[in-house]
Design a protein around this motif. Sequence first.
Motif, PDB file in Angstrom:
ATOM      1  N   ASN A 185       0.613   5.401   1.649  1.00 21.61           N
ATOM      2  CA  ASN A 185      -0.035   6.156   2.722  1.00 21.61           C
ATOM      3  C   ASN A 185       0.206   7.638   2.449  1.00 21.61           C
ATOM      4  O   ASN A 185       1.345   8.050   2.237  1.00 21.61           O
ATOM      5  N   TYR A 235       8.798   0.407  10.438  1.00 19.51           N
ATOM      6  CA  TYR A 235       8.978   1.600   9.605  1.00 19.51           C
ATOM      7  C   TYR A 235      10.455   1.928   9.489  1.00 19.51           C
ATOM      8  O   TYR A 235      11.159   2.022  10.503  1.00 19.51           O
ATOM      9  N   GLU A 246       7.489   1.191   4.869  1.00 19.92           N
ATOM     10  CA  GLU A 246       6.978   0.248   5.862  1.00 19.92           C
ATOM     11  C   GLU A 246       7.170  -1.173   5.344  1.00 19.92           C
ATOM     12  O   GLU A 246       7.082  -1.420   4.131  1.00 19.92           O
ATOM     13  N   HIS A 288      -5.912  -2.226   2.814  1.00 18.61           N
ATOM     14  CA  HIS A 288      -5.828  -1.001   2.004  1.00 18.61           C
ATOM     15  C   HIS A 288      -4.888  -1.104   0.803  1.00 18.61           C
ATOM     16  O   HIS A 288      -3.998  -1.952   0.742  1.00 18.61           O
ATOM     17  N   HIS A 328       0.821  -1.222   0.000  1.00 20.10           N
ATOM     18  CA  HIS A 328       0.000   0.000   0.000  1.00 20.10           C
ATOM     19  C   HIS A 328       0.848   1.262   0.000  1.00 20.10           C
ATOM     20  O   HIS A 328       2.039   1.234   0.260  1.00 20.10           O
ATOM     21  N   HIS A 365       4.162   7.063   3.605  1.00 16.75           N
ATOM     22  CA  HIS A 365       5.046   5.915   3.375  1.00 16.75           C
ATOM     23  C   HIS A 365       4.551   5.064   2.224  1.00 16.75           C
ATOM     24  O   HIS A 365       3.415   5.188   1.771  1.00 16.75           O
TER      25      HIS A 365
END
Length: 387
Positions: free
Chosen positions: A180, A280, A290, A223, A178, A237
């Motif tokens: 972010n 992270y 991440e 997500h 994903h 990220h």
Amino acid sequence: MTNREDMTLTSSGFFVSQEAPIVTDNPIATPAATPPDVLRCAYMELVVTDLAASRVFYVDVLGLYVTQENEESIYLRSTEEFIHHNLVLRKGPIAAVAAFSYRVRTPEDLDRAVEFYTELGCEVRRNRDGFVEGIGDSVRVIDPLGFPYEFFHQTDHVERMSWRYDLHIPGELVRLDHFNQVTPDVPRAVKYMQDLGFRVTEDIQDEEGTVYAAWMRRKPTVHDTAMTGGDGPRMHHVCFATHEKHNILAICDKLGALRRSDAIERGPGRHGVSNAFYLYLRDPDGHRVEVYTQDYYTGDPDNPVITWDVHDNQRRDWWGNPVVPSWYTDASLVLDLDGNPQPVIARTDSSEMAVTIGADGFSYTRPTDEDAMPEWKQGEYKLGHQL
Ligand SMILES: [Fe+2]
């Protein structure tokens, strides 16, 4: 205002509901055009200032596979990937994100992307030969939130490296999971992303209905991207998945052995949101990466939406470990379609860091235990300065 009476409090301490409990008072108009059918987040184009240093980080340390490279760019992919790349590192003067790229189901979905974003009044560019190597006909836009989004279907197929155990490392990154994004107004962002066909899986709110973050998907996991409340547009990220928790621990051990533990910003730990095990890292330019594993399936149409209380100190770390301030404040710039940094607009809603950390903020482990923390515990870093 969010009515928690419409949600169900679970035995785990968070709420569930059937519809995303997020309403915006500042909506972006819904286009009449059909949105493109987005399959998944596919790759990020990242501008880095020292290509050699980034190559060491992403290839030698994290073990991504090089599909193609030259003096200006490196194209990287994860173990299970069969499309040309999941990450483009491009040399440039300012560390930033040039594109959040999504794969769409058919070539015709690119026509839909053009219509959808043209109707939104966005800057739209189409390149039949692709903007980067290995990708064909593509549409790039500056979306209504100010992010450089890309859509493509055609891509070169490359070998999926799953069976090449002879090449695998203990910290193998197997998929792009994903993006972010940091944006000032999360409900506004959520409504636009819902118009684009995304569904909310989880969010963080307070009792007054202020939304601090929301997780949204196309593929059936938690997500493809999350909207994090903060000064934006910025990139918080990009995330790669491993198969197992031990792969993430192996990355930590390797960074320690290489005397690169300063690349670890937060974790390893277990998220409350998404239930995933996480770590992270910060790359040589400060771009946050991440590493994540074992979230859950979300593909049913009646998948319950999870809402976390912003004061629940297990929401971002299920073990109650602290979130370091840099994780809240730092993020990467994003570029416009000409390569210039997009201006950053300040968040005006409450900040998650301010309402949860330090003397002005509060949090709880058990919501019924107000003032239950003993004095010796109050000065402890873990809970005294925690979300
Ligand atoms: Fe993430």
